[in-house]
Design an enzyme around this catalytic site. Structure first.
Site, PDB file in Angstrom:
ATOM      1  N   ARG A  49     -12.669 -28.651  49.393  1.00 28.62           N
ATOM      2  CA  ARG A  49     -12.228 -29.036  48.054  1.00 28.62           C
ATOM      3  C   ARG A  49     -10.751 -29.425  48.005  1.00 28.62           C
ATOM      4  O   ARG A  49     -10.379 -30.419  47.411  1.00 28.62           O
ATOM      5  CB  ARG A  49     -12.456 -27.875  47.078  1.00 28.62           C
ATOM      6  CG  ARG A  49     -12.106 -28.208  45.633  1.00 28.62           C
ATOM      7  CD  ARG A  49     -11.859 -26.941  44.830  1.00 28.62           C
ATOM      8  NE  ARG A  49     -10.585 -26.335  45.127  1.00 28.62           N
ATOM      9  CZ  ARG A  49     -10.358 -25.025  45.147  1.00 28.62           C
ATOM     10  NH1 ARG A  49     -11.339 -24.184  44.913  1.00 28.62           N
ATOM     11  NH2 ARG A  49      -9.159 -24.551  45.420  1.00 28.62           N
ATOM     12  N   ARG A  58      -1.034 -13.123  43.703  1.00 30.06           N
ATOM     13  CA  ARG A  58       0.058 -13.881  43.099  1.00 30.06           C
ATOM     14  C   ARG A  58      -0.188 -14.189  41.620  1.00 30.06           C
ATOM     15  O   ARG A  58      -1.255 -14.656  41.236  1.00 30.06           O
ATOM     16  CB  ARG A  58       0.284 -15.187  43.862  1.00 30.06           C
ATOM     17  CG  ARG A  58       1.469 -15.989  43.357  1.00 30.06           C
ATOM     18  CD  ARG A  58       1.709 -17.190  44.236  1.00 30.06           C
ATOM     19  NE  ARG A  58       2.193 -16.792  45.554  1.00 30.06           N
ATOM     20  CZ  ARG A  58       1.834 -17.382  46.690  1.00 30.06           C
ATOM     21  NH1 ARG A  58       0.957 -18.357  46.674  1.00 30.06           N
ATOM     22  NH2 ARG A  58       2.331 -16.979  47.833  1.00 30.06           N
ATOM     23  N   HIS A  68      -8.294  -9.308  50.290  1.00 30.81           N
ATOM     24  CA  HIS A  68      -8.856 -10.438  49.564  1.00 30.81           C
ATOM     25  C   HIS A  68     -10.381 -10.379  49.521  1.00 30.81           C
ATOM     26  O   HIS A  68     -11.018 -11.132  48.791  1.00 30.81           O
ATOM     27  CB  HIS A  68      -8.383 -11.732  50.232  1.00 30.81           C
ATOM     28  CG  HIS A  68      -8.631 -12.971  49.456  1.00 30.81           C
ATOM     29  ND1 HIS A  68      -9.538 -13.934  49.849  1.00 30.81           N
ATOM     30  CD2 HIS A  68      -8.107 -13.433  48.286  1.00 30.81           C
ATOM     31  CE1 HIS A  68      -9.557 -14.918  48.981  1.00 30.81           C
ATOM     32  NE2 HIS A  68      -8.694 -14.641  48.017  1.00 30.81           N
ATOM     33  N   TYR A 108     -15.771 -21.243  38.059  1.00 31.75           N
ATOM     34  CA  TYR A 108     -15.718 -21.347  39.515  1.00 31.75           C
ATOM     35  C   TYR A 108     -17.135 -21.257  40.072  1.00 31.75           C
ATOM     36  O   TYR A 108     -17.919 -20.416  39.636  1.00 31.75           O
ATOM     37  CB  TYR A 108     -14.910 -20.205  40.136  1.00 31.75           C
ATOM     38  CG  TYR A 108     -13.417 -20.276  39.966  1.00 31.75           C
ATOM     39  CD1 TYR A 108     -12.822 -21.002  38.933  1.00 31.75           C
ATOM     40  CD2 TYR A 108     -12.574 -19.587  40.827  1.00 31.75           C
ATOM     41  CE1 TYR A 108     -11.446 -21.039  38.782  1.00 31.75           C
ATOM     42  CE2 TYR A 108     -11.197 -19.614  40.682  1.00 31.75           C
ATOM     43  CZ  TYR A 108     -10.639 -20.340  39.660  1.00 31.75           C
ATOM     44  OH  TYR A 108      -9.278 -20.364  39.511  1.00 31.75           O
ATOM     45  N   ASN A 158      -1.081 -26.915  37.823  1.00 34.12           N
ATOM     46  CA  ASN A 158      -1.141 -26.856  39.285  1.00 34.12           C
ATOM     47  C   ASN A 158       0.192 -27.245  39.906  1.00 34.12           C
ATOM     48  O   ASN A 158       0.683 -26.597  40.838  1.00 34.12           O
ATOM     49  CB  ASN A 158      -2.219 -27.815  39.804  1.00 34.12           C
ATOM     50  CG  ASN A 158      -3.628 -27.311  39.599  1.00 34.12           C
ATOM     51  OD1 ASN A 158      -3.845 -26.170  39.204  1.00 34.12           O
ATOM     52  ND2 ASN A 158      -4.599 -28.165  39.869  1.00 34.12           N
ATOM     53  N   HIS A 167     -15.613 -23.151  44.785  1.00 37.19           N
ATOM     54  CA  HIS A 167     -14.861 -22.012  45.296  1.00 37.19           C
ATOM     55  C   HIS A 167     -15.603 -21.225  46.371  1.00 37.19           C
ATOM     56  O   HIS A 167     -14.985 -20.496  47.143  1.00 37.19           O
ATOM     57  CB  HIS A 167     -14.491 -21.081  44.123  1.00 37.19           C
ATOM     58  CG  HIS A 167     -13.450 -20.060  44.456  1.00 37.19           C
ATOM     59  ND1 HIS A 167     -13.740 -18.729  44.606  1.00 37.19           N
ATOM     60  CD2 HIS A 167     -12.117 -20.183  44.668  1.00 37.19           C
ATOM     61  CE1 HIS A 167     -12.632 -18.063  44.891  1.00 37.19           C
ATOM     62  NE2 HIS A 167     -11.627 -18.927  44.933  1.00 37.19           N
ATOM     63  N   ARG A 175      -8.425 -10.019  41.637  1.00 38.60           N
ATOM     64  CA  ARG A 175      -8.084 -10.478  40.290  1.00 38.60           C
ATOM     65  C   ARG A 175      -9.226 -10.046  39.382  1.00 38.60           C
ATOM     66  O   ARG A 175     -10.380 -10.360  39.648  1.00 38.60           O
ATOM     67  CB  ARG A 175      -7.930 -11.996  40.224  1.00 38.60           C
ATOM     68  CG  ARG A 175      -6.874 -12.576  41.142  1.00 38.60           C
ATOM     69  CD  ARG A 175      -6.694 -14.070  40.880  1.00 38.60           C
ATOM     70  NE  ARG A 175      -6.030 -14.737  41.979  1.00 38.60           N
ATOM     71  CZ  ARG A 175      -4.715 -14.800  42.147  1.00 38.60           C
ATOM     72  NH1 ARG A 175      -3.926 -14.207  41.255  1.00 38.60           N
ATOM     73  NH2 ARG A 175      -4.187 -15.454  43.169  1.00 38.60           N
TER      74      ARG A 175
END
Length: 715
Positions: free
Chosen positions: A569, A410, A440, A473, A58, A597, A380
């Protein structure tokens, strides 16, 4: 009882009258909470090591993107301040101070875990702490597997300083030639294909970092030389891709941009504290720029690499394996996803319920002769995607298949380019969406011929179509055959593929068109209810809350008396519990076995929460300016009573009840872990042991799902 364990503590503590926390420091606070999981005695040791590795990965990404961007603003003389009033230069200074603290904490956590793992027969050692048998094996390993793939490079005027790749690790050696005492400096860059840690065979697991192996056996690389010093280093580079709006060919632009990213400006250089002075001087001269952060440490470089050690086959030192349930309602229809959805709306709660239900939805569509077309967004998808395979199968069987592939995801740009090429070869119509907005939203739309008419089945998700992240997630997959949502989905795809902006939608809210305005309207309704003396409350579950206008709207609601309970979160720039500003707002963060998530919004609508009459929504968007203004996102209303109950009375209430993985944010910016409670509750454990509501089908009528009550905990 609540105990202060972790905090985000700005270098200059902001005045309590300031409205916002700094975005970057709030993110660092989140990563500190992740790191704190590595110190929890109740967790299995290898899981603690996993959290340590995650905190390292991270932090790397934060440096490569956020710090790189701020450093670029400093170099360019940008003086625009953040929402908390800090200039880019002030933010970089505060970030560097906090990163120094985090790195020290990581090294202390590693030292503690090393000692504990030693007692369990797992050893993470360096070249100085091996017995003769291990040394002999490692020497042969070095000869057979390392020497053939590494390339020593002399550093002198005849040999320019070699390029060091992003996240690259290398070793500089100071050498003396024995025959004539000539001095030489050599560099060995470690290829990314070599495992970061070498496991020495044996009943007990012994791991040695590859850089330690190279230092230990450097004499085999440099025969005729005496090794007089060495220094291990690691480099992080600016990895953000800035999109040029005038890019004529988006695919070609991204292929070029990915190559440029690998050669980005050095943002961080880590150096072993024992690095030879001559080697350190060369590294600073060749790699360190004026704004490069140089960290010297006597601990391990690249702590994210410990993920390789976590893979050790020791189930006794890991969480008990969890196998997600397959939705019973689909099984009751003999695996027919369309029949189950046609019966009524259904939501799948990942990772507790299997992502295979989503894959089967697309697979069934690919094989079904009645299916006419499939439309799918892909943000993704992972490197082993069964969703991609199903879309290819559908196209090869003659169906009309459209895939919106987002190139701007990304660190997944290269993978997405690969999938786009594979899909196009199979005959899929591949669309790349908008140049300046990321797509997205997570949406699938399947049109099926039924009884001389068409019926549309939709999937709206809060997570990616990614088989691996779907196992760790917490996300929602909402399936519906609702005709008005189907019509809205058509408009959404036409907007993405043809830039046809919908004039109005029936249920769906879409950013950047009207999602922000929809949320504002719902907040304003709660304000009006509070002013009229009616019950007024907002519950929300988000990953990040950074948009200043949205925060101000919530402050306005708080001043009107609306009760606001937020589960955020990660980043939270809202300052809770400030008298006269946010005294009715509480914020908590949940960090545990799974990564929270899913996004939820719930509005009391004149009735005390939770209530059947509350307005409930799920979303792909966080409350961030980029999500609300610069991305294509969806906000989906939940109207089916069973799905409504599952999201509000089960998922949202469980998040609010959680005491074992929760941190509470105070008005000064400190997070406090909830240490104990009269009614201890772990929301992850609850969902692992209790089936969901909407996916249960007839089994729901037989009971077996405990009800949750905010006043008494689990009932």
């Amino acid at each position: 009882m609540i105990s202060a364990v972790s905090s985000f503590d700005p270098v200059e503590r902001p005045d309590i009258n300031d409205r916002f926390f700094n975005r970057e420091l709030s993110w660092l606070s989140f990563n500190e909470r992740v790191l704190a999981e590595a110190t929890r005695p109740s967790y299995p040791l290898l899981e603690r090591l996993r959290f340590l590795a995650i905190s390292g990965s991270n932090l790397d990404e934060f440096m490569m993107i956020r710090v790189a961007g701020l450093s670029g603003q400093v170099r360019s003389g940008v003086d625009e301040v953040s929402i908390d009033g800090k200039t880019p230069q002030q933010q970089v200074a505060a970030i560097r101070a906090k990163i120094g603290e985090l790195v020290d904490m990581q090294q202390r956590a590693l030292a503690e875990l090393r000692a504990l793992l030693d007692n369990q027969g797992i050893h993470i050692v360096d070249e100085r702490h091996m017995d003769s048998q291990a040394t002999a094996w490692l020497r042969q390993y070095f000869i057979d597997y390392v020497v053939p793939v590494v390339t020593p490079q002399a550093i002198d005027p005849a040999h320019p300083f070699p390029f060091v790749a992003n996240q690259g690790i290398g070793v500089l050696f100071s050498l003396r030639r024995v025959r004539d005492d000539a001095r030489l400096v050599e560099m060995v860059l470690i290829p990314s294909a070599i495992p970061r840690f070498v496991r020495i065979p044996g009943e007990e697991a012994t791991y040695v970092s590859i850089e330690s192996v190279i230092c230990r056996f450097a004499d085999l690389l440099f025969p005729g030389f005496q090794v007089e010093g060495d220094g291990v280093f690691r480099v992080l580079r600016d990895s953000d891709i800035e999109l040029e709006e005038e890019a004529e060919d988006l695919v070609r632009y991204f292929r070029t941009a990915i190559q440029r990213r690998r050669r980005g400006r050095v943002i961080l250089m880590e150096i072993d504290r024992d690095c030879a002075p001559e080697a350190e001087a060369i590294l600073r001269e060749q790699l360190a720029l004026p704004d490069t952060l140089v960290n010297k440490t006597d601990g391990m470089l690249g702590i994210g690499g410990l993920a390789g050690v976590v893979e050790e086959d020791r189930p006794d030192l890991k969480f008990e394996p969890f196998n997600p349930r397959y939705p019973e309602r689909i099984l009751e229809h003999d695996g027919d996803c369309f029949a189950a959805i046609r019966e009524k709306d259904m939501i799948i709660h990942h990772p507790y319920e299997s992502f295979e239900a989503v894959v089967d939805f697309i697979r069934q569509a690919a094989k079904d002769p009645s299916v006419v077309s499939i439309k799918q967004t892909l943000y993704r998808a992972g490197n082993q995607s069964s969703i991609i395979a199903a879309l290819i199968a559908a196209a090869e069987s003659g169906k009309s298949v459209t895939a919106v592939v987002e190139l701007k995801a990304r660190f997944d740009e290269e993978q997405n380019l690969h999938w786009a090429a594979e899909l196009e070869r199979a005959g899929v119509q591949v669309i790349y969406g908008f140049i300046d907005w990321k797509t997205h939203a997570k949406v699938s739309m399947i049109v099926r011929r039924e009884e001389q008419a068409y019926r549309t089945y939709c999937h709206f998700g809060t997570g990616n179509y990614h088989p691996l992240t779907a196992r760790i997630y917490t996300d929602f997959s909402f399936f519906t055959a609702d005709e008005s949502l189907a019509r809205d989905a058509v408009k959404l795809f036409n907007f993405i593929t043809g830039y046809v902006e919908p004039q109005r939608t029936e249920q769906l809210s879409i950013s950047p068109i009207n999602l922000r305005e929809t949320l504002y309207g719902l907040i304003d309704k709660e304000i009006a209810n509070a002013e009229a003396g009616k019950p007024a409350a907002i519950w929300a579950k988000l990953n990040s809350l950074t948009d200043s206008d949205m925060i101000d709207r919530l402050y306005e609601a708080s001043r009107a008396g609306v009760e606001i309970r937020l589960v955020v979160r990660g980043i939270c720039c809202l300052r809770p519990a400030v008298p006269g500003l946010s005294e009715t707002i509480s914020v908590k963060s949940i960090v545990g076995r799974f990564l929270e998530h899913a996004r939820i919004w719930a509005f009391a609508n004149g009735h005390a929460l939770p209530s059947r009459r509350a307005k409930v929504y799920i979303s792909s968007a966080d409350a961030m300016s980029r999500n609300l203004d610069r991305r294509v996102e969806t906000l989906v209303p939940i109207r089916n009573p069973t799905v409504h109950d599952q999201i509000l009375d089960q998922v949202m209430v469980a998040n609010l009840l959680d005491t074992e993985q929760s941190w509470v944010l105070d008005s000064s910016g400190h997070y406090h872990r909830i240490e104990s409670s009269d009614h201890p509750f772990n929301c992850h454990r609850y969902f692992m042991t209790n089936p969901s509501l909407s996916g249960r089908g007839a089994a729901l009528s037989r009971g077996g799902v405990p009800r949750l009550d905010l006043r008494r905990g689990r009932e």
